[in-house]
Design a protein around this motif. Structure first.
Motif, PDB file in Angstrom:
ATOM      1  N   HIS A  18      41.160  38.289  30.782  1.00  0.00           N
ATOM      2  CA  HIS A  18      41.789  38.256  32.103  1.00  0.00           C
ATOM      3  C   HIS A  18      40.872  37.500  33.056  1.00  0.00           C
ATOM      4  O   HIS A  18      39.656  37.477  32.893  1.00  0.00           O
ATOM      5  N   ARG A  19      41.503  36.865  34.062  1.00  0.00           N
ATOM      6  CA  ARG A  19      40.769  35.993  34.975  1.00  0.00           C
ATOM      7  C   ARG A  19      40.810  36.463  36.422  1.00  0.00           C
ATOM      8  O   ARG A  19      40.133  35.889  37.270  1.00  0.00           O
ATOM      9  N   ARG A  20      41.580  37.491  36.715  1.00  0.00           N
ATOM     10  CA  ARG A  20      41.687  37.996  38.084  1.00  0.00           C
ATOM     11  C   ARG A  20      42.146  39.437  38.063  1.00  0.00           C
ATOM     12  O   ARG A  20      42.577  39.960  37.030  1.00  0.00           O
ATOM     13  N   ILE A  21      42.061  40.079  39.217  1.00  0.00           N
ATOM     14  CA  ILE A  21      42.598  41.428  39.365  1.00  0.00           C
ATOM     15  C   ILE A  21      43.649  41.409  40.462  1.00  0.00           C
ATOM     16  O   ILE A  21      43.636  40.551  41.354  1.00  0.00           O
ATOM     17  N   TYR A  22      44.561  42.389  40.389  1.00  0.00           N
ATOM     18  CA  TYR A  22      45.687  42.452  41.328  1.00  0.00           C
ATOM     19  C   TYR A  22      45.675  43.784  42.071  1.00  0.00           C
ATOM     20  O   TYR A  22      46.703  44.403  42.280  1.00  0.00           O
ATOM     21  N   LYS A  23      44.513  44.220  42.435  1.00  0.00           N
ATOM     22  CA  LYS A  23      44.386  45.496  43.128  1.00  0.00           C
ATOM     23  C   LYS A  23      43.184  45.436  44.042  1.00  0.00           C
ATOM     24  O   LYS A  23      42.427  44.466  44.055  1.00  0.00           O
ATOM     25  N   ARG A  24      42.988  46.464  44.793  1.00  0.00           N
ATOM     26  CA  ARG A  24      41.830  46.519  45.693  1.00  0.00           C
ATOM     27  C   ARG A  24      40.555  46.657  44.861  1.00  0.00           C
ATOM     28  O   ARG A  24      40.463  47.501  43.972  1.00  0.00           O
ATOM     29  N   SER A  25      39.564  45.818  45.156  1.00  0.00           N
ATOM     30  CA  SER A  25      38.304  45.879  44.428  1.00  0.00           C
ATOM     31  C   SER A  25      37.487  47.073  44.894  1.00  0.00           C
ATOM     32  O   SER A  25      37.798  47.703  45.913  1.00  0.00           O
ATOM     33  N   ILE A  26      36.473  47.386  44.130  1.00  0.00           N
ATOM     34  CA  ILE A  26      35.609  48.512  44.490  1.00  0.00           C
ATOM     35  C   ILE A  26      34.989  48.304  45.867  1.00  0.00           C
ATOM     36  O   ILE A  26      34.783  49.248  46.625  1.00  0.00           O
ATOM     37  N   SER A  27      34.704  47.068  46.204  1.00  0.00           N
ATOM     38  CA  SER A  27      34.091  46.772  47.507  1.00  0.00           C
ATOM     39  C   SER A  27      35.089  46.880  48.648  1.00  0.00           C
ATOM     40  O   SER A  27      34.711  46.787  49.814  1.00  0.00           O
ATOM     41  N   GLY A  28      36.382  47.053  48.313  1.00  0.00           N
ATOM     42  CA  GLY A  28      37.402  47.215  49.353  1.00  0.00           C
ATOM     43  C   GLY A  28      38.224  45.977  49.604  1.00  0.00           C
ATOM     44  O   GLY A  28      39.184  46.014  50.391  1.00  0.00           O
ATOM     45  N   LYS A  29      37.908  44.860  48.955  1.00  0.00           N
ATOM     46  CA  LYS A  29      38.657  43.627  49.169  1.00  0.00           C
ATOM     47  C   LYS A  29      39.989  43.706  48.448  1.00  0.00           C
ATOM     48  O   LYS A  29      40.066  44.119  47.294  1.00  0.00           O
TER      49      LYS A  29
END
Length: 408
Positions: free
Chosen positions: A248-259
């Motif tokens: 996978h090359r990306r995520i589609y949710k809020r990152s742990i850092s909040g982004k």
């Protein structure tokens, strides 16, 4: 005035002035003859033009700095880590007795030299785990290079692969300090991929051969194995293993850092990003990344956010996380600055994880705090240097710069 001396002839009548006069007349006459010859025979001018062009071509040859005094064919611009016997043919098995640790105890030339490199910063305390990692990388395909940050080298002899490995020792230095000094792109240019790993990784579900096949097929210039989220200390959502796929090359949710990350995200850590504990670089990507590593910023904080510029194209496409070959990140507290509390603080500050090596010191908690403080300071220095470099380089354009939208 007469320059005649008694018993001597006049100087103007001597043989030397006569010779000088004749020589001058000859050269002057030759100049007229050559000029007339060039006018009569255009081929002469063509020869001069070719000679001039050849001279310019030689001047413009790209030669390694310092090699200009040598004939081009003798210049050996690259190297590798393949070891050779002190005597005899490299094609024969040579027994060195007694075994010398810094040379090969046994030399057996493979039909092909290893084409990839595994480099790790290691300490004696993680010796057993390092052995598990190294055994996952077949010697036919990988050269192993260990950076000993605790200065202990001889106690690794009991592993059968140790005599084949390259050992470099320097007390209390980080993985990035070693990499900057010993993994110059010209030295590792023969290796297709460079695995620059930490020592606290569990590799039960990792196969180096399959990993290579996947990143080649996917065209990944920068990658890392995914992390088992149930057993790992995870700092960034994008490194979580996604089951049922290779990459996978990306995520589609809020990152742990909040982004907030979605399909339209173009910036790390939503896409085009790997963590610094287990990066894998193609040869071309490493050449770029090596130049970005600052010689005096040994913790390399901030580097992960800029690695996309070394992806040899679109970072959202050429950087990825390999899910089918995954590892466990133990996040051992002996790693300077990587204790759990320190990492949570880094996440809250939206900072990358440190990925530095263990400090050999009896006061581990205070050492970790000191390392983290230093890492934060280096992060700010790196950010300032990047901004200054962008401002000053008029020939460089940012391929990821977002267009400025006018205020509505």
């Amino acid at each position: 005035m007469d320059f005649t001396f008694k018993g001597q002839k006049s100087l103007v009548c001597g043989p030397l002035p006569t010779a000088i006069f004749l020589s001058a007349a000859f050269f002057i006459g030759s100049a007229f003859i050559v000029t007339d010859y060039k006018e009569r025979f255009p081929g002469w001018q063509m020869i001069e033009t070719v000679q001039h062009a050849q001279s310019k071509l030689c001047e413009n040859q790209c030669r390694p700095d310092g090699s200009e005094a040598l004939p081009k064919g003798i210049v050996s611009a690259t190297s590798n880590f393949e070891m050779h016997p002190l005597w005899g043919s490299p094609n024969k098995r040579v027994r060195v007795f007694p075994p010398v640790y810094y040379a090969c105890s046994f030399f057996k030339k493979n039909s092909k030299s290893p084409t990839n490199l595994l480099a790790m910063a290691v300490g004696k305390k993680q010796k057993r785990n390092v052995n598990e990692i190294v055994r996952k990388f077949p010697s036919t395909d990988f050269v192993v290079m260990l950076f000993h940050y605790d200065g202990i080298v001889d106690e690794w002899r009991d592993f059968e692969w140790s005599s084949r490995a390259i050992h470099v020792s320097a007390i209390n230095q980080t993985k990035w300090w070693f990499a900057k000094r010993f993994l110059h792109p010209d030295v590792v240019s023969e290796y297709a991929y460079i695995f620059l790993w930490d020592e606290d990784l569990g590799v039960e579900n990792f196969n180096a051969g399959r990993y290579l096949s996947i990143i080649k097929e996917e065209g990944l210039h920068i990658s890392q194995p995914a992390l088992d989220p149930n057993k790992s200390e995870v700092h960034h959502q994008i490194t979580f293993r996604e089951e049922g796929q290779n990459v996978h090359r990306r995520i589609y949710k809020r990152s742990i850092s909040g982004k907030i990350c979605n399909a339209n995200s173009t910036d790390p850590p939503c896409t085009g990003w790997v963590e610094m504990m287990a990066p894998v670089f193609s040869k071309a990507a490493w050449r770029c990344a090596w130049y970005m590593i600052q010689n005096d910023l040994i913790h390399a904080w901030g580097l992960d956010m800029q690695l996309g510029y070394c992806a040899q194209g679109n970072r959202s496409q050429n950087i990825g996380i390999v899910d089918s070959e995954y590892v466990v990140h133990f996040g051992l507290p002996t790693r300077g600055g990587s204790a759990e509390a320190s990492n949570h603080a880094a996440q809250d500050a939206n900072l990358p994880s440190e990925g530095s090596t263990v400090l050999s010191t009896p006061s581990a908690p205070s050492a970790r705090d000191a390392v983290r403080k230093q890492s934060l300071a280096e992060l700010e220095i790196f950010k300032r240097r990047w901004r200054k470099a962008v401002e000053k380089d008029e020939c460089w354009s940012d391929p990821y710069q977002k267009p400025v939208t006018p205020n509505s």
